[in-house]
Design an enzyme around this catalytic site. Structure first.
Site: not given
Length: 174
Positions: A79, A81, A112, A146-147, A172
């Protein structure tokens, strides 16, 4: 230390630093996401030249590197974001600076998931530069929300299902 290793490490650190410098905060302005897309195309030109990009929600990226034959593909998720960096006093370096110091890259998203994303794209770019072509298709699905548990990954899943994509392996962050 081998000079080739040092050069690769510096290149990866620079790529991650530049990615971190794009403040792709969940639910915020889409402009940083679009700048990140442009940056990724510049950093990984071979991959983006041969991969087929799929139209998805603004901010997300979905693309496929075609293989030599039809097999069940690999799917790599990430991701783009990040969560906001509200407590600036808690940061050793500014969260969107991408500071490289003491052998580390500091900033929001380093672990992350921008580090993971840069590693995936760097591996693909390096293999392509060496003349490699995958045996089967490899898909990359990078969500933009995603967050905040947004809909972009579900939208990408619908696109892949609609195209008959049934991965044999999915990687993932978990």
């Amino acid at each position: 230390m081998d000079s080739g290793y040092r050069k690769d490490s510096e290149r990866l650190a620079r790529a991650l630093s530049l990615a971190i410098a794009q403040p792709t905060v969940s639910g915020g302005d889409k402009a940083p996401f679009l700048r990140l897309h442009t940056l990724l195309r510049e950093l990984f030109p071979r991959l983006f030249a041969v991969a087929s990009l799929q139209p998805v929600a603004e901010g997300a990226l979905l693309f496929c590197l075609k293989g030599e034959r039809v097999t069940r593909p690999l799917l790599f998720l990430s991701h783009l974001d990040v969560v906001p960096a509200d407590d600036l006093a808690a940061w050793r370096y500014p969260p969107f600076s991408g500071t490289v110091a003491d052998g580390f890259v500091y900033g929001r998203g380093a672990a992350d998931m921008k580090g993971h994303m840069i590693a995936l794209l760097s591996a693909a770019e390096g293999l392509l530069a060496a003349g490699w072509q995958p045996k089967g298709d490899i898909w990359f699905a990078f969500s933009c929300d995603e967050e905040i548990r947004g809909p972009s990954m579900a939208g990408m899943a619908r696109i892949m299902v609609g195209q008959g994509v049934r991965p044999s392996f999915i990687l993932d962050e978990g």
